[in-house]
Write a protein that holds these residues in place. Structure first.
Motif, PDB file in Angstrom:
ATOM      1  N   HIS A  15       0.811  -1.213   0.000  1.00  0.00           N
ATOM      2  CA  HIS A  15       0.000   0.000   0.000  1.00  0.00           C
ATOM      3  C   HIS A  15       0.848   1.268   0.000  1.00  0.00           C
ATOM      4  CE1 HIS A  15       0.867   0.845   4.230  1.00  0.00           C
ATOM      5  NE2 HIS A  15       0.700  -0.457   4.450  1.00  0.00           N
ATOM      6  N   PRO A  16       0.306   2.336  -0.578  1.00  0.00           N
ATOM      7  CA  PRO A  16       0.998   3.621  -0.514  1.00  0.00           C
ATOM      8  C   PRO A  16       0.858   4.223   0.888  1.00  0.00           C
ATOM      9  CG  PRO A  16      -1.099   3.892  -1.636  1.00  0.00           C
ATOM     10  CD  PRO A  16      -0.941   2.414  -1.349  1.00  0.00           C
ATOM     11  N   GLY A  17       1.656   5.234   1.149  1.00  0.00           N
ATOM     12  CA  GLY A  17       1.539   5.934   2.428  1.00  0.00           C
ATOM     13  C   GLY A  17       2.548   5.464   3.442  1.00  0.00           C
ATOM     14  N   LYS A  18       2.182   5.617   4.705  1.00  0.00           N
ATOM     15  CA  LYS A  18       3.068   5.338   5.828  1.00  0.00           C
ATOM     16  C   LYS A  18       3.497   3.870   5.873  1.00  0.00           C
ATOM     17  CE  LYS A  18       3.376   6.005  10.786  1.00  0.00           C
ATOM     18  NZ  LYS A  18       2.676   6.379  12.011  1.00  0.00           N
ATOM     19  N   CYS A  19       4.756   3.667   6.202  1.00  0.00           N
ATOM     20  CA  CYS A  19       5.332   2.318   6.315  1.00  0.00           C
ATOM     21  C   CYS A  19       5.021   1.737   7.696  1.00  0.00           C
ATOM     22  CB  CYS A  19       6.839   2.431   6.113  1.00  0.00           C
ATOM     23  SG  CYS A  19       7.690   0.863   6.132  1.00  0.00           S
ATOM     24  N   HIS A  20       4.628   0.469   7.730  1.00  0.00           N
ATOM     25  CA  HIS A  20       4.327  -0.247   8.965  1.00  0.00           C
ATOM     26  C   HIS A  20       5.216  -1.489   9.075  1.00  0.00           C
ATOM     27  CE1 HIS A  20       0.429   1.705   7.781  1.00  0.00           C
ATOM     28  NE2 HIS A  20       0.642   2.222   8.971  1.00  0.00           N
ATOM     29  N   PRO A  21       5.352  -2.064  10.277  1.00  0.00           N
ATOM     30  CA  PRO A  21       6.180  -3.274  10.423  1.00  0.00           C
ATOM     31  C   PRO A  21       5.711  -4.439   9.561  1.00  0.00           C
ATOM     32  CG  PRO A  21       5.675  -2.352  12.577  1.00  0.00           C
ATOM     33  CD  PRO A  21       4.869  -1.578  11.572  1.00  0.00           C
ATOM     34  N   ASP A  22       4.400  -4.555   9.383  1.00  0.00           N
ATOM     35  CA  ASP A  22       3.841  -5.685   8.642  1.00  0.00           C
ATOM     36  C   ASP A  22       4.404  -5.763   7.224  1.00  0.00           C
ATOM     37  OD1 ASP A  22       2.278  -7.798   7.854  1.00  0.00           O
ATOM     38  OD2 ASP A  22       0.391  -6.718   7.929  1.00  0.00           O
ATOM     39  N   GLU A  23       4.236  -4.714   6.432  1.00  0.00           N
ATOM     40  CA  GLU A  23       4.723  -4.783   5.052  1.00  0.00           C
ATOM     41  C   GLU A  23       6.240  -4.680   4.973  1.00  0.00           C
ATOM     42  OE1 GLU A  23       3.783  -0.400   5.493  1.00  0.00           O
ATOM     43  OE2 GLU A  23       2.713  -2.215   6.007  1.00  0.00           O
ATOM     44  N   SER A  24       6.867  -4.061   5.969  1.00  0.00           N
ATOM     45  CA  SER A  24       8.334  -4.046   5.998  1.00  0.00           C
ATOM     46  C   SER A  24       8.874  -5.464   6.128  1.00  0.00           C
ATOM     47  CB  SER A  24       8.843  -3.190   7.158  1.00  0.00           C
ATOM     48  OG  SER A  24       8.476  -1.851   6.977  1.00  0.00           O
ATOM     49  N   LEU A  25       8.245  -6.259   6.997  1.00  0.00           N
ATOM     50  CA  LEU A  25       8.676  -7.645   7.154  1.00  0.00           C
ATOM     51  C   LEU A  25       8.346  -8.472   5.915  1.00  0.00           C
ATOM     52  CD1 LEU A  25       7.869  -8.232  10.910  1.00  0.00           C
ATOM     53  CD2 LEU A  25      10.121  -8.202   9.844  1.00  0.00           C
ATOM     54  N   GLN A  74      -9.349  -7.474   4.924  1.00  0.00           N
ATOM     55  CA  GLN A  74     -10.727  -7.830   4.620  1.00  0.00           C
ATOM     56  C   GLN A  74     -11.271  -8.898   5.556  1.00  0.00           C
ATOM     57  OE1 GLN A  74      -8.066  -8.627   2.874  1.00  0.00           O
ATOM     58  NE2 GLN A  74      -8.138 -10.834   2.657  1.00  0.00           N
ATOM     59  N   ASN A  75     -10.411  -9.500   6.390  1.00  0.00           N
ATOM     60  CA  ASN A  75     -10.836 -10.566   7.293  1.00  0.00           C
ATOM     61  C   ASN A  75     -10.085 -10.405   8.609  1.00  0.00           C
ATOM     62  OD1 ASN A  75     -11.214 -12.963   8.719  1.00  0.00           O
ATOM     63  ND2 ASN A  75     -11.146 -14.246   6.896  1.00  0.00           N
ATOM     64  N   LYS A  76     -10.775  -9.937   9.630  1.00  0.00           N
ATOM     65  CA  LYS A  76     -10.138  -9.625  10.924  1.00  0.00           C
ATOM     66  C   LYS A  76      -9.620 -10.859  11.649  1.00  0.00           C
ATOM     67  CE  LYS A  76     -10.808  -5.271  10.537  1.00  0.00           C
ATOM     68  NZ  LYS A  76      -9.734  -4.458  10.031  1.00  0.00           N
ATOM     69  N   THR A  77      -9.966 -12.058  11.190  1.00  0.00           N
ATOM     70  CA  THR A  77      -9.453 -13.262  11.843  1.00  0.00           C
ATOM     71  C   THR A  77      -8.087 -13.683  11.290  1.00  0.00           C
ATOM     72  OG1 THR A  77     -10.543 -14.807  10.330  1.00  0.00           O
ATOM     73  CG2 THR A  77     -11.805 -14.080  12.257  1.00  0.00           C
ATOM     74  N   LEU A  78      -7.669 -13.079  10.176  1.00  0.00           N
ATOM     75  CA  LEU A  78      -6.367 -13.420   9.593  1.00  0.00           C
ATOM     76  C   LEU A  78      -5.244 -12.728  10.358  1.00  0.00           C
ATOM     77  CD1 LEU A  78      -7.144 -13.100   5.771  1.00  0.00           C
ATOM     78  CD2 LEU A  78      -6.709 -15.208   7.046  1.00  0.00           C
ATOM     79  N   PRO A  79      -4.091 -13.394  10.478  1.00  0.00           N
ATOM     80  CA  PRO A  79      -2.937 -12.730  11.096  1.00  0.00           C
ATOM     81  C   PRO A  79      -2.331 -11.710  10.119  1.00  0.00           C
ATOM     82  CG  PRO A  79      -2.314 -14.897  10.325  1.00  0.00           C
ATOM     83  CD  PRO A  79      -3.795 -14.768  10.099  1.00  0.00           C
ATOM     84  N   ALA A  80      -1.296 -11.063  10.548  1.00  0.00           N
ATOM     85  CA  ALA A  80      -0.611 -10.048   9.744  1.00  0.00           C
ATOM     86  C   ALA A  80      -0.163 -10.616   8.396  1.00  0.00           C
ATOM     87  CB  ALA A  80       0.608  -9.528  10.509  1.00  0.00           C
ATOM     88  N   ALA A  81      -0.070  -9.739   7.399  1.00  0.00           N
ATOM     89  CA  ALA A  81       0.321 -10.145   6.046  1.00  0.00           C
ATOM     90  C   ALA A  81       1.660 -10.865   6.035  1.00  0.00           C
ATOM     91  CB  ALA A  81       0.351  -8.930   5.122  1.00  0.00           C
ATOM     92  N   CYS A  82       2.617 -10.408   6.851  1.00  0.00           N
ATOM     93  CA  CYS A  82       3.928 -11.055   6.854  1.00  0.00           C
ATOM     94  C   CYS A  82       3.839 -12.488   7.374  1.00  0.00           C
ATOM     95  CB  CYS A  82       4.939 -10.233   7.652  1.00  0.00           C
ATOM     96  SG  CYS A  82       4.473  -9.969   9.370  1.00  0.00           S
ATOM     97  N   LEU A  83       2.933 -12.734   8.305  1.00  0.00           N
ATOM     98  CA  LEU A  83       2.761 -14.096   8.799  1.00  0.00           C
ATOM     99  C   LEU A  83       2.076 -14.969   7.760  1.00  0.00           C
ATOM    100  CD1 LEU A  83       1.733 -13.252  12.457  1.00  0.00           C
ATOM    101  CD2 LEU A  83       3.980 -13.955  11.618  1.00  0.00           C
ATOM    102  N   LEU A  84       1.124 -14.405   7.023  1.00  0.00           N
ATOM    103  CA  LEU A  84       0.495 -15.152   5.933  1.00  0.00           C
ATOM    104  C   LEU A  84       1.531 -15.521   4.874  1.00  0.00           C
ATOM    105  CD1 LEU A  84      -2.728 -12.991   5.461  1.00  0.00           C
ATOM    106  CD2 LEU A  84      -2.568 -15.233   6.559  1.00  0.00           C
TER     107      LEU A  84
END
Length: 133
Positions: A15-25, A74-84
């Motif tokens: 995603h554009p915008g601010k960097c978060h730990p999730d997408e950094s990992l 889109q699904n609050k039961t899923l873990p962070a993107a990096c874990l997926l």
């Protein structure tokens, strides 16, 4: 470490915008497994969401591992993107990998700072320089 996919990404999108730990990992995992792959900060097109050689993470509104789409919003039961992404791409060979995958599959790791920190020792064990996206 055994990589479970034969598909090498041409590039990644987050995603554009601010960097978060999730997408950094996610970016760190891609660089660890595949080398220097370009990563772009923008929304993906429909064609990119359908292309498994484009790794889309933390954006796109889709969790579809076969197409290498790793969004969890889109699904609050899923873990962070990096874990997926880690769960999809890395074998459970080795005690650390198996323990992490078991925790992800049991739902005990959520998109929290604690959950994200469980990936760091694995990345640091590979002496991966975390690159700015």
């Amino acid at each position: 470490m055994e990589v479970l996919t034969k598909v090498k990404p041409r590039y990644g999108i987050t995603h554009p915008g601010k960097c978060h730990p999730d997408e950094s990992l996610c970016g760190a995992i891609i660089h660890l497994l595949f080398g220097d792959i370009p990563i772009y900060r923008r929304q993906p097109t429909e064609a990119e969401l359908d292309d498994p050689t484009v790794f889309v993470f933390d954006t796109g509104g889709s969790f579809n591992p076969k197409k290498n789409n790793f969004d969890h919003h889109q699904n609050k039961t899923l873990p962070a993107a990096c874990l997926l992404m880690w769960d999809r791409l890395v074998s459970d060979k080795g005690p650390e990998n198996k323990a992490l995958k078991d925790a992800i599959n049991a739902g005990s790791i959520k998109n929290t700072e604690e959950g994200l920190k469980k990936l760091l020792p694995l990345l640091q064990a590979e002496k991966l320089p975390l690159k700015e996206l």
